[in-house]
Design a protein around this motif. Structure first.
Motif, PDB file in Angstrom:
ATOM      1  N   LEU A  16      17.614 -40.215 -48.222  1.00  0.00           N
ATOM      2  CA  LEU A  16      16.289 -39.648 -48.484  1.00  0.00           C
ATOM      3  C   LEU A  16      15.807 -39.996 -49.884  1.00  0.00           C
ATOM      4  CD1 LEU A  16      16.805 -36.171 -46.772  1.00  0.00           C
ATOM      5  CD2 LEU A  16      15.351 -38.036 -45.955  1.00  0.00           C
ATOM      6  N   ARG A  17      16.720 -40.035 -50.839  1.00  0.00           N
ATOM      7  CA  ARG A  17      16.320 -40.432 -52.196  1.00  0.00           C
ATOM      8  C   ARG A  17      15.894 -41.898 -52.237  1.00  0.00           C
ATOM      9  NH1 ARG A  17      20.018 -36.147 -53.654  1.00  0.00           N
ATOM     10  NH2 ARG A  17      21.861 -37.457 -53.285  1.00  0.00           N
ATOM     11  N   ALA A  18      16.535 -42.730 -51.421  1.00  0.00           N
ATOM     12  CA  ALA A  18      16.119 -44.132 -51.337  1.00  0.00           C
ATOM     13  C   ALA A  18      14.719 -44.242 -50.736  1.00  0.00           C
ATOM     14  CB  ALA A  18      17.126 -44.926 -50.503  1.00  0.00           C
ATOM     15  N   LEU A  19      14.421 -43.421 -49.730  1.00  0.00           N
ATOM     16  CA  LEU A  19      13.067 -43.406 -49.169  1.00  0.00           C
ATOM     17  C   LEU A  19      12.054 -42.977 -50.224  1.00  0.00           C
ATOM     18  CD1 LEU A  19      13.524 -41.825 -45.601  1.00  0.00           C
ATOM     19  CD2 LEU A  19      13.280 -44.238 -46.214  1.00  0.00           C
ATOM     20  N   ALA A  20      12.409 -41.978 -51.014  1.00  0.00           N
ATOM     21  CA  ALA A  20      11.494 -41.494 -52.053  1.00  0.00           C
ATOM     22  C   ALA A  20      11.190 -42.589 -53.070  1.00  0.00           C
ATOM     23  CB  ALA A  20      12.094 -40.276 -52.748  1.00  0.00           C
ATOM     24  N   ALA A  21      12.172 -43.412 -53.348  1.00  0.00           N
ATOM     25  CA  ALA A  21      11.960 -44.493 -54.307  1.00  0.00           C
ATOM     26  C   ALA A  21      10.999 -45.549 -53.762  1.00  0.00           C
ATOM     27  CB  ALA A  21      13.297 -45.134 -54.665  1.00  0.00           C
ATOM     28  N   ARG A  22      10.917 -45.657 -52.430  1.00  0.00           N
ATOM     29  CA  ARG A  22      10.047 -46.669 -51.816  1.00  0.00           C
ATOM     30  C   ARG A  22       8.660 -46.142 -51.481  1.00  0.00           C
ATOM     31  NH1 ARG A  22      14.764 -48.018 -49.020  1.00  0.00           N
ATOM     32  NH2 ARG A  22      14.130 -47.064 -47.051  1.00  0.00           N
ATOM     33  N   HIS A  23       8.529 -44.826 -51.354  1.00  0.00           N
ATOM     34  CA  HIS A  23       7.267 -44.265 -50.867  1.00  0.00           C
ATOM     35  C   HIS A  23       6.679 -43.310 -51.904  1.00  0.00           C
ATOM     36  CE1 HIS A  23       7.602 -45.909 -46.813  1.00  0.00           C
ATOM     37  NE2 HIS A  23       8.889 -45.641 -46.885  1.00  0.00           N
ATOM     38  N   SER A  73       4.331 -41.301 -51.674  1.00  0.00           N
ATOM     39  CA  SER A  73       3.901 -40.004 -51.120  1.00  0.00           C
ATOM     40  C   SER A  73       4.998 -38.958 -51.194  1.00  0.00           C
ATOM     41  CB  SER A  73       3.445 -40.165 -49.662  1.00  0.00           C
ATOM     42  OG  SER A  73       4.503 -40.646 -48.848  1.00  0.00           O
ATOM     43  N   VAL A  74       6.236 -39.358 -51.474  1.00  0.00           N
ATOM     44  CA  VAL A  74       7.341 -38.406 -51.584  1.00  0.00           C
ATOM     45  C   VAL A  74       7.426 -37.923 -53.027  1.00  0.00           C
ATOM     46  CG1 VAL A  74       9.801 -37.989 -51.281  1.00  0.00           C
ATOM     47  CG2 VAL A  74       8.592 -39.516 -49.703  1.00  0.00           C
ATOM     48  N   GLY A  75       7.079 -36.663 -53.239  1.00  0.00           N
ATOM     49  CA  GLY A  75       7.107 -36.114 -54.582  1.00  0.00           C
ATOM     50  C   GLY A  75       8.475 -35.625 -54.987  1.00  0.00           C
ATOM     51  N   GLU A  76       9.208 -35.040 -54.045  1.00  0.00           N
ATOM     52  CA  GLU A  76      10.538 -34.524 -54.375  1.00  0.00           C
ATOM     53  C   GLU A  76      11.407 -34.523 -53.125  1.00  0.00           C
ATOM     54  OE1 GLU A  76      12.332 -31.116 -57.201  1.00  0.00           O
ATOM     55  OE2 GLU A  76      11.282 -30.296 -55.468  1.00  0.00           O
ATOM     56  N   VAL A  77      12.704 -34.735 -53.335  1.00  0.00           N
ATOM     57  CA  VAL A  77      13.734 -34.602 -52.304  1.00  0.00           C
ATOM     58  C   VAL A  77      14.652 -33.476 -52.729  1.00  0.00           C
ATOM     59  CG1 VAL A  77      15.674 -35.733 -51.152  1.00  0.00           C
ATOM     60  CG2 VAL A  77      13.660 -37.078 -51.808  1.00  0.00           C
ATOM     61  N   ARG A  78      14.960 -32.570 -51.807  1.00  0.00           N
ATOM     62  CA  ARG A  78      15.877 -31.472 -52.152  1.00  0.00           C
ATOM     63  C   ARG A  78      16.625 -31.023 -50.899  1.00  0.00           C
ATOM     64  NH1 ARG A  78      10.480 -29.646 -53.084  1.00  0.00           N
ATOM     65  NH2 ARG A  78       9.773 -28.331 -51.366  1.00  0.00           N
ATOM     66  N   GLY A  79      17.840 -30.533 -51.109  1.00  0.00           N
ATOM     67  CA  GLY A  79      18.582 -30.034 -49.966  1.00  0.00           C
ATOM     68  C   GLY A  79      20.075 -29.999 -50.188  1.00  0.00           C
ATOM     69  N   LEU A  80      20.767 -29.548 -49.143  1.00  0.00           N
ATOM     70  CA  LEU A  80      22.219 -29.443 -49.099  1.00  0.00           C
ATOM     71  C   LEU A  80      22.662 -29.645 -47.659  1.00  0.00           C
ATOM     72  CD1 LEU A  80      22.671 -26.116 -51.134  1.00  0.00           C
ATOM     73  CD2 LEU A  80      23.487 -28.345 -51.903  1.00  0.00           C
ATOM     74  N   ASP A 115      11.195 -43.926 -42.561  1.00  0.00           N
ATOM     75  CA  ASP A 115      10.697 -44.975 -43.451  1.00  0.00           C
ATOM     76  C   ASP A 115       9.345 -45.489 -42.960  1.00  0.00           C
ATOM     77  OD1 ASP A 115      10.604 -46.807 -45.499  1.00  0.00           O
ATOM     78  OD2 ASP A 115      12.188 -48.091 -44.707  1.00  0.00           O
ATOM     79  N   GLY A 116       9.263 -45.748 -41.652  1.00  0.00           N
ATOM     80  CA  GLY A 116       7.998 -46.213 -41.097  1.00  0.00           C
ATOM     81  C   GLY A 116       6.913 -45.161 -41.141  1.00  0.00           C
ATOM     82  N   ALA A 117       7.273 -43.912 -40.817  1.00  0.00           N
ATOM     83  CA  ALA A 117       6.275 -42.842 -40.789  1.00  0.00           C
ATOM     84  C   ALA A 117       5.739 -42.530 -42.183  1.00  0.00           C
ATOM     85  CB  ALA A 117       6.882 -41.591 -40.160  1.00  0.00           C
ATOM     86  N   LEU A 118       6.581 -42.676 -43.198  1.00  0.00           N
ATOM     87  CA  LEU A 118       6.123 -42.392 -44.564  1.00  0.00           C
ATOM     88  C   LEU A 118       5.072 -43.381 -45.032  1.00  0.00           C
ATOM     89  CD1 LEU A 118       9.484 -41.295 -46.199  1.00  0.00           C
ATOM     90  CD2 LEU A 118       7.425 -39.879 -45.939  1.00  0.00           C
ATOM     91  N   SER A 119       5.039 -44.561 -44.425  1.00  0.00           N
ATOM     92  CA  SER A 119       3.961 -45.498 -44.745  1.00  0.00           C
ATOM     93  C   SER A 119       2.616 -44.925 -44.331  1.00  0.00           C
ATOM     94  CB  SER A 119       4.209 -46.839 -44.036  1.00  0.00           C
ATOM     95  OG  SER A 119       5.392 -47.439 -44.510  1.00  0.00           O
ATOM     96  N   VAL A 120       2.606 -44.134 -43.260  1.00  0.00           N
ATOM     97  CA  VAL A 120       1.379 -43.447 -42.829  1.00  0.00           C
ATOM     98  C   VAL A 120       0.991 -42.410 -43.875  1.00  0.00           C
ATOM     99  CG1 VAL A 120       0.372 -41.958 -41.052  1.00  0.00           C
ATOM    100  CG2 VAL A 120       1.871 -43.872 -40.385  1.00  0.00           C
TER     101      VAL A 120
END
Length: 451
Positions: free
Chosen positions: A351-358, A360-367, A440-445
């Motif tokens: 998910l952090r890798a997706l955030a680096a590419r998109h 629109s992702v402001g933050e990643v968080r979780g456990l 990854d594809g949906a985040l392009s939207v």
């Protein structure tokens, strides 16, 4: 199956649904529910053969996956032996479910009051706290969800409260910690923790500590966006409660039983509440079950004083059989540990890798197997992709993003400007990879809807 022969196509299922089923949280004529034909593991499918990788675990409860054979067999065996019995009797399967739960709850939470679900668990936890303390008020966070029954929905801080808010006497909301959107102008986790605790202490003082029965918190905020508390926050709340004689209630309905990579999320911070509510993952939702784990001090309040509450189906044998099988299987198959590994080694890094590419992702968080992506229109200002409590046209960017996920074969759980990533704790590594590829594809939207 012959009894359902007339439902062997989606049109018959949907026609009956439209005619007779009243759906929750919906304008009835504006929805078109998917007709689901079956489910197994991390997938479900419709009558046209479209398979969906379920990144929502239904409503964050199929921790052990769909149709786990050991849990299905336990329900069948219990049904053949004894389908039901009144809650006032001592029953082997109910006793065993309570024992297995008590073995895993923190410290001395050794008594279990069974309910039919999470909202009822919260209702009864609040009732116990008020009776134990003789005080009327209960404090809960604005960014929270505790259920849809009368007290629980008024404790809830998110927008679903609005249509139900009857200004229940004694409910007071406060701001919990959330550094990404800090209400305290904090710049570090340590500052956020310190200022959130000071705000809570001030709220208690100005409400009158002698009138506060309980502070109710989700250990990790679920519906508000997988809000992981900063180090020291839960311990600080525990200290405030101890100092003022307030009952500390942790709501683990969504995060218990392996969801965060521990049996209970409280274990991450080694904090013990006075009452702990659970449901969902206790038996992966196979049969409705919830409950309250109760400390020795509160249990003693009702040792010779009747507890004024009960439910016809409390500790239902079929539900308890499912709980025994779920907990036993999770222990035998290392599913809690699998959830922790999936989060640390696959979901978190992916998910952090997706955030680096998109953008629109402001933050990643979780456990564990419980994550969220905060989607934004502008990463600099952190403006949400859609406004708070957006509906209709205002919610179009999130609707388009969710639709892209579904077209790719992934079923998302979206809330506000977030997608929550909560697959079964048993999800296979190859399915995590597939889900991340679809995201990854949906985040392009989502990127295309940025300011």
């Amino acid at each position: 199956m012959d009894n359902y022969a007339h439902f062997m196509n989606k049109d018959a299922v949907k026609d009956a649904d439209r005619a007779h089923v009243f759906h929750s949280w919906s304008a009835q004529e504006l929805i078109d529910p998917l007709a689901v034909a079956g489910a197994e593991g991390s997938y479900f499918w419709d009558y046209d053969g479209n398979r969906f990788l379920d990144f929502s675990s239904a409503l964050v409860y199929t921790n052990i996956g769909y149709q786990h054979p050991k849990v299905v067999a336990a329900i069948q065996e219990q049904a053949a032996r004894m389908c039901t019995v009144a809650p006032g009797f001592a029953v082997d399967v109910r006793s065993e479910a309570a024992r297995l739960i008590a073995e895993r709850t923190p410290s001395d939470l050794d008594k279990v009051f069974f309910t039919n679900g999470g909202a009822e668990a919260v209702e009864n936890a609040v009732r116990m706290a008020r009776l134990h303390t003789g005080r009327p008020k209960v404090l809960a966070a604005y960014r929270s969800y505790h259920g849809a029954t009368a007290t629980a929905i008024n404790l809830t801080g998110d927008a679903r409260r609005f249509g139900n808010d009857s200004a229940t006497a004694g409910v007071v909301h406060f701001w919990g910690p959330f550094l990404y959107r800090s209400p305290f102008h904090a710049t570090t986790e340590a500052e956020e923790c310190e200022r959130a605790l000071r705000h809570l202490e001030d709220t208690v003082v100005f409400e009158g500590p002698q009138s506060v029965a309980a502070i109710v918190l989700e250990t990790v905020g679920g519906a508000p966006g997988v809000l992981v508390p900063p180090a020291g926050y839960l311990a600080g709340v525990r200290e405030i409660c101890d100092r003022h004689g307030i009952v500390f209630v942790l709501d683990e309905v969504m995060v218990g039983f392996g969801r965060t990579g521990r049996w209970f999320a409280a274990d991450h911070w080694e904090v013990t509440p006075d009452l702990l509510t659970f449901a969902k993952g206790v038996n992966s939702g196979y049969v409705p079950l919830g409950g309250v784990a109760i400390s020795g001090a509160i249990a003693e309040t009702f040792a010779r004083r009747p507890y004024p509450g009960g439910l016809t189906y409390s500790g239902h044998p079929l539900a308890c059989a499912a709980a025994v099988a779920t907990i036993t299987t999770m222990a035998e198959e290392g599913i809690v540990e699998q959830s922790a590994r999936t989060g640390a080694e696959l979901l978190g890094p992916g998910l952090r890798a997706l955030a680096a590419r998109h953008p629109s992702v402001g933050e990643v968080r979780g456990l564990g197997t419980f994550w969220a992506l905060e989607l934004v229109r502008d990463p600099g200002t952190r403006e949400p992709l859609v406004p708070y409590a957006a509906a209709g046209a205002a919610n179009a960017p999130m609707a388009a993003f969710a639709d892209a996920c579904k077209k790719g074969g992934l079923w998302p759980l979206t809330a506000g400007n977030r997608i929550h990533i909560a697959p079964p704790c048993t999800i296979a590594p190859e399915d995590v990879a597939r889900g991340l590829e679809i995201l990854d594809g949906a985040l392009s939207v989502a990127d295309a809807h940025m300011a």
